[in-house]
Design an enzyme around this catalytic site. Sequence first.
Site, mmCIF file in Angstrom:
data_model
loop_
_atom_site.group_PDB
_atom_site.id
_atom_site.type_symbol
_atom_site.label_atom_id
_atom_site.label_comp_id
_atom_site.label_asym_id
_atom_site.label_seq_id
_atom_site.Cartn_x
_atom_site.Cartn_y
_atom_site.Cartn_z
ATOM 1 N N SER A 128 -38.188 56.386 60.464
ATOM 2 C CA SER A 128 -39.315 55.976 61.311
ATOM 3 C C SER A 128 -39.777 54.566 60.966
ATOM 4 C CB SER A 128 -40.474 56.963 61.108
ATOM 5 O OG SER A 128 -41.669 56.458 61.688
ATOM 6 N N TYR A 153 -46.181 61.838 54.861
ATOM 7 C CA TYR A 153 -45.097 61.893 55.879
ATOM 8 C C TYR A 153 -44.281 60.609 55.808
ATOM 9 C CZ TYR A 153 -42.836 60.770 60.235
ATOM 10 O OH TYR A 153 -41.906 60.349 61.155
ATOM 11 N N LYS A 157 -40.144 59.678 54.482
ATOM 12 C CA LYS A 157 -39.102 58.919 55.187
ATOM 13 C C LYS A 157 -38.553 57.819 54.278
ATOM 14 C CE LYS A 157 -39.100 61.227 58.970
ATOM 15 N NZ LYS A 157 -37.949 62.125 59.223
HETATM 16 C C1 WQD Z 1 -49.841 55.556 69.306
HETATM 17 C C2 WQD Z 1 -51.088 54.726 69.597
HETATM 18 C C3 WQD Z 1 -53.009 55.405 68.350
HETATM 19 C C4 WQD Z 1 -53.468 59.319 70.235
HETATM 20 C C5 WQD Z 1 -46.698 58.132 64.888
HETATM 21 C C6 WQD Z 1 -45.970 58.204 63.556
HETATM 22 C C7 WQD Z 1 -44.536 57.783 63.739
HETATM 23 C C8 WQD Z 1 -43.909 58.639 64.820
HETATM 24 C C9 WQD Z 1 -44.662 58.417 66.124
HETATM 25 C C10 WQD Z 1 -42.947 60.717 64.061
HETATM 26 C C11 WQD Z 1 -51.891 54.387 68.345
HETATM 27 C C12 WQD Z 1 -53.233 55.622 69.841
HETATM 28 C C13 WQD Z 1 -52.996 58.066 69.889
HETATM 29 C C14 WQD Z 1 -54.730 59.440 70.874
HETATM 30 C C15 WQD Z 1 -54.976 57.052 70.801
HETATM 31 N N1 WQD Z 1 -43.986 60.005 64.476
HETATM 32 N N2 WQD Z 1 -53.743 56.959 70.176
HETATM 33 N N3 WQD Z 1 -55.439 58.289 71.138
HETATM 34 O O1 WQD Z 1 -49.305 56.649 65.280
HETATM 35 O O2 WQD Z 1 -47.862 54.884 66.451
HETATM 36 O O3 WQD Z 1 -46.770 56.802 65.308
HETATM 37 O O4 WQD Z 1 -46.023 58.868 65.875
HETATM 38 O O5 WQD Z 1 -41.800 60.435 63.914
HETATM 39 O O6 WQD Z 1 -43.844 57.978 62.528
HETATM 40 O O7 WQD Z 1 -46.565 57.300 62.645
HETATM 41 O O8 WQD Z 1 -48.025 57.198 67.408
HETATM 42 O O9 WQD Z 1 -48.633 58.323 69.511
HETATM 43 O O10 WQD Z 1 -49.962 58.869 67.395
HETATM 44 O O11 WQD Z 1 -50.263 56.655 68.500
HETATM 45 O O12 WQD Z 1 -55.643 56.025 71.046
HETATM 46 O O13 WQD Z 1 -55.232 60.551 71.216
HETATM 47 O O14 WQD Z 1 -51.961 55.482 70.433
HETATM 48 O O15 WQD Z 1 -54.191 54.918 67.737
HETATM 49 O O16 WQD Z 1 -52.440 53.097 68.503
HETATM 50 P P1 WQD Z 1 -48.094 56.303 66.068
HETATM 51 P P2 WQD Z 1 -49.230 57.859 68.217
#
Ligand code: WQD
Length: 341
Positions: A128, A153, A157
């Site tokens: 990741s 997590y 990785k």
């Molecule tokens: C994306 C953006 C949030 C939810 C994570 C893991 C990564 C991979 C993908 C597993 C961010 C914003 C999110 C919400 C929001 N996971 N958001 N409201 O955090 O970039 O990555 O998931 O393999 O390893 O770290 O993905 O989709 O959670 O968030 O505003 O209800 O959307 O703050 O900016 P992230 P995400």
Amino acid sequence: MSKRKVLVTGGLGFIGSHTVVALQNVGFDVVIIDNLSNSSIDVLAGITRITGIEPEFEKLDLRDKNAVADFFKKYTEITDVIHFAASKAVGESVQNPLLYYENNLSTLVYLLQHMAQKDKSNFIFSSSCTVYGQADEMPISENAPVKPAESPYGNTKQIGEEIIRDTCKVKDGLKAISLRYFNPIGAHPSVEIGELPIGTPQNLVPFITQTAIGKREKLSVFGNDYPTDDGTAVRDYIHVLDLAEAHVSALQRLIEGKEDKNYEVFNLGTGKGNSVLEVIKTFESSTGQDLPYEIVGRREGDVISAYADTKKANEVLHWKADRSLDEGLKSAWEWEKKVNK
Ligand code: WQD
């Protein structure tokens, strides 16, 4: 001639199931191992409806060392593994680190102990972009420094990559690739498989589609005071079909075995960054659905911006993500409507 058989662990999961389809589409036979802790056996039928080929399936928990040994006694011909099976919720890992260190690392060791004994074996690891933390430069290349993990997590990785790297150093017959995913989104256009988050979705796109379908009242946007164009955080949203196809390209590279080095790392993204507000606007324009949302405070551990430098994967894997954010969001919406029928 019998087809080459690939083991896909976590093959009933979101990215795993799409990768199984991509593998079958180019003529590989697939055996899936899944413990169904975060997936449904119904996905097996979904895969079969798409390709017409039912993958072999073994319900097995990779934490059971003896069960892993029995598996490799039964499937002696397997020399190729794509390893997805792992726990992947950042927040949960902070609350329950030992679950993550056991489930994500002991399982990797047990698999490698068998693969490393073979004369020749190929291992692809689901990693990741989280290993980069907040990278200093955008886009992020594979040479960017791996930073201290912000969650157990993310640490699993990083440690997982090191375990593989160290094993490849002393086991010439083992060739491995770590694929560092950016943000996977979307679903297969057949609407037979897609993302099945259990409980409240942690990730942005499933939360958006569940809000649009009425399962959630509104989307909370985690912060609009970031140093970005519109103040919301920027990510690289890659269609899950592009991601799946990259795994096939990576496996084919290892099978061809042209290179002398036996461990490589690739970033898998589109190379384009989109903010949370841009994702919302694109979702609304591409689906015609209004999306109620509210700006709230930042989420602990989030980085400001992360999008991929895709040159290495483009040139070395001869792979490029070519599906748009619009396609990813539309396919996620079609899937959400299907699962809520
Ligand atoms: C994306 C953006 C949030 C939810 C994570 C893991 C990564 C991979 C993908 C597993 C961010 C914003 C999110 C919400 C929001 N996971 N958001 N409201 O955090 O970039 O990555 O998931 O393999 O390893 O770290 O993905 O989709 O959670 O968030 O505003 O209800 O959307 O703050 O900016 P992230 P995400």
